[in-house]
Design a protein around this motif. Structure first.
Motif, PDB file in Angstrom:
ATOM      1  N   GLU A   1       0.927  -1.285  -0.097  1.00  0.00           N
ATOM      2  CA  GLU A   1      -0.022  -0.006  -0.058  1.00  0.00           C
ATOM      3  C   GLU A   1       0.868   1.350   0.089  1.00  0.00           C
ATOM      4  O   GLU A   1       1.095   1.869   1.006  1.00  0.00           O
ATOM      5  N   PRO A   2       1.422   1.771  -1.246  1.00  0.00           N
ATOM      6  CA  PRO A   2       2.413   2.904  -1.122  1.00  0.00           C
ATOM      7  C   PRO A   2       1.742   3.906  -0.567  1.00  0.00           C
ATOM      8  O   PRO A   2       2.570   4.770   0.286  1.00  0.00           O
ATOM      9  N   PRO A   3       0.190   4.296  -0.675  1.00  0.00           N
ATOM     10  CA  PRO A   3       0.143   5.633   0.099  1.00  0.00           C
ATOM     11  C   PRO A   3       0.421   5.596   1.419  1.00  0.00           C
ATOM     12  O   PRO A   3       0.753   6.645   2.077  1.00  0.00           O
ATOM     13  N   GLU A   4      -0.194   4.479   1.922  1.00  0.00           N
ATOM     14  CA  GLU A   4       0.320   4.312   3.350  1.00  0.00           C
ATOM     15  C   GLU A   4       1.530   4.501   3.850  1.00  0.00           C
ATOM     16  O   GLU A   4       2.058   4.963   4.849  1.00  0.00           O
ATOM     17  N   ALA A   5       2.577   3.740   3.107  1.00  0.00           N
ATOM     18  CA  ALA A   5       3.956   3.749   3.454  1.00  0.00           C
ATOM     19  C   ALA A   5       4.346   5.316   3.162  1.00  0.00           C
ATOM     20  O   ALA A   5       5.211   5.642   3.905  1.00  0.00           O
TER      21      ALA A   5
END
Length: 596
Positions: free
Chosen positions: A71-75
């Protein structure tokens, strides 16, 4: 040969202050500028909050990148939080220093100024018993001692304690065993550090500090006496003497430094235990499925943060202790009352006549078993010229020192123009007494500044007029820089006669009602002496003059000659009358063949 520096060690043993007393002395300086102190502390606390959040931000970031599916946005959000937390910590801590630094500079200046003022207020006896070079080292060291202690306590130890306890408590809520282990290790580290520093390191450090002061005293003693050293070709002897002192410092300082190393090794072993315990406990929890990869990252980041603070704490505890030792002397000075204090209601001395009355005065030096003066009474009329003669130790110089109130009396009183000098401000009293000593010591300043020391507001024309009257103007104008010539420490660049004439010019400029001449022409050649004698006749006109006499030429014209023996006046009268009388004065005259 007796090593006079032992006096300094003995004095130090008598006034060793507790750390809490020295810390209290320093803390009082913090409270002088609350508008700088409290903003710095509040900003530091806010920065600590962001520092405590750093391990949690690191754990959140690791958890975000370790999850599947990705989950790139969360990362990236976790990454932004991680970076933002550290950025906020850095900016806010930097802002705290913007308040702290000006406060520290103000307080270091104030501490030095006040310590110097205190030392100046100490008695002539105190200064005679204390090496000037050692005192200078103590004053300058204390300023940096304040800086070390303040930085250690407020900027490092306080924040470190909050971070270490905060992280340990936060772990207790999530993993009780891990948190208790961390808290116990932190407590062991701090307790051992404090105990080892105070009980193991400090005794050695105090000896190093005392020897550092001793080096300053020894160097100042030799350097200021360099003309005497050269006169006797004693450079190797002085080098050996200094080498003996520095060798003692070296041996003691190596012991101190090695003890610091021993403490450092113990601290690092405790840090190894903390590292192994924190990471090992979290890896075990991970293996049991009770902790995530982010939790392990939290443990590693916490260790790095805690170890950094603990290492800084160890270094700062040692720095704080050294700073407390460095500031101890000045803190002790602040607790010492001046030996000859002004009374709270001391009035400004006012007098222009110069009448001096000793009224049943009893005085003894602190080292003497019996009084030098006992029920001593004497009156000197305004404008009278009085010469004091007698053997060394008879009480002549003491008479003048008591008139200046360099010492307090045991009994009796001294009146000048009807004012008890014990009830007036010492500075105003001494400004009414111009003194020309036998061996005048000048400041390492210009000739003009040395003459104007008697009256700092004097104009250049007044300074030059005083020099002309003292027959000093001609030799001054022959110098390459004239009145702007620097005279060297204690005036070493001038001859004895030149120094004497500068001192006489200073007395002319002072224009005081009382004049003290301690054989003021002894360093002059015959021709210059005649000129200066004529000028001094003008200077003495209308002033009460006390002459401590060693030469016949200076007292022939005295209104009264007082012959001292063991603090008593055994004869008094004019020169011719006393010679005809055939008593003590006549014997002195005969023995010295005209030189008294």
């Amino acid at each position: 040969m007796t090593d006079h520096y032992e006096d300094d060690d003995e004095a130090k043993k008598d006034r060793v202050l507790k750390n809490s007393q020295v810390l209290g002395f320093i803390a009082r300086f913090w409270m002088r500028r609350p508008w700088l102190f409290w903003p710095a502390v509040i900003l530091m606390l806010v920065a600590i909050g962001f520092d405590l959040a750093l391990p949690w931000a690191a754990g959140r970031l690791v958890d975000a990148v370790a999850t599947t599916p990705r989950e790139p946005p969360e990362a990236w959000a976790a990454w932004a939080t991680f970076v933002g937390v550290y950025l906020a910590f850095s900016l806010i801590r930097n802002a705290a220093f913007r308040f702290w630094n000006p406060m520290a500079a103000h307080n270091m200046k104030a501490m030095t100024d006040e310590a110097f003022r205190r030392v100046q207020a100490f008695s002539a006896d105190w200064h005679a018993d204390t090496f000037a070079g050692a005192t200078v080292r103590k004053l300058s060291r204390a300023m940096w001692g304040y800086d070390s202690v303040s930085d250690a306590v407020v900027l490092w130890l306080g924040p470190a304690l909050l971070v270490l306890v905060g992280l340990s408590v936060s772990m207790i809520f999530r993993w009780p065993g891990v948190g208790l282990f961390a808290l116990a290790t932190v407590a062991l580290y701090i307790a051992s550090n404090l105990w080892l520093t105070v009980k193991y390191v400090r005794p050695a450090n105090l000896k190093s500090v005392a020897l550092d002061s001793r080096i300053g005293g020894a160097l100042a003693d030799s350097i200021t006496s360099n003309p005497t050293v050269k006169a006797f070709g004693a450079e190797p002897r002085e080098e050996a003497r200094i080498a003996e002192v520095t060798e003692l410092w070296r041996s003691r300082t190596v012991i101190t430094w090695n003890r610091f190393l021993d403490v450092w090794l113990i601290q690092n072993m405790i840090l190894v235990v903390l590292q192994a315990g924190l990471s090992g406990l979290l890896v075990r929890l991970w293996a049991l499925g009770q902790a995530s990869a982010g939790d392990v990252a939290f443990a590693i980041t916490s260790f790095l943060l805690m170890s950094g603070y603990l290492r800084n704490m160890g270094e700062n505890i040692r720095m704080m202790q050294k700073g407390l030792d460095d500031a101890e002397d000045v803190a002790a000075y602040a607790r010492m009352a001046p030996q000859v204090p002004d009374r709270p209601d001391a009035a400004h001395f006012r007098g222009q006549r110069g009448e001096i009355v000793f009224d049943k005065v009893t005085f003894r030096y602190k080292s003497a078993e019996t009084p030098l003066y006992e029920d001593f009474s004497l009156a000197i009329a305004p404008g009278e010229r009085v010469a004091l003669v007698g053997a060394t130790g008879a009480g002549k110089s003491t008479f003048v020192k008591l008139v200046q109130r360099l010492y307090d009396l045991e009994r009796g009183r001294i009146l000048i123009d009807g004012q008890d000098i014990a009830h007036v401000a010492q500075g105003s009293l001494r400004r009414a007494i111009a003194v020309v000593p036998q061996d005048p010591a000048l400041f390492h300043r210009t000739i003009a500044e040395n003459i104007a020391y008697a009256r700092p507001d004097a104009t250049r024309e007044e300074v030059e007029l005083a020099a002309r009257r003292a027959r000093a103007h001609d030799f001054i104008t022959r110098l390459p820089k004239g009145y702007a010539t620097l005279v060297g420490e204690r005036g070493v660049k001038l001859s004895g006669g030149e120094r004497q004439r500068v001192a006489i010019a200073r007395a002319f400029l002072a224009d005081a009602p009382i004049l003290v001449l301690d054989e003021a022409t002894s360093s002059l050649d015959v021709e210059t002496e005649r000129q200066v004698q004529a000028a001094m006749e003008e200077l003495m006109a209308g002033r009460t003059t006390i002459v401590i006499a060693h030469r016949l030429s200076t007292i022939r014209g005295a209104d009264r000659i007082l012959v001292f023996e063991n603090g008593r006046i055994v004869e008094e009268g004019r020169h011719a009358d006393l010679v005809r009388k055939g008593g003590a004065y006549a014997r002195l005259h005969a023995v010295t063949e005209g030189m008294i």
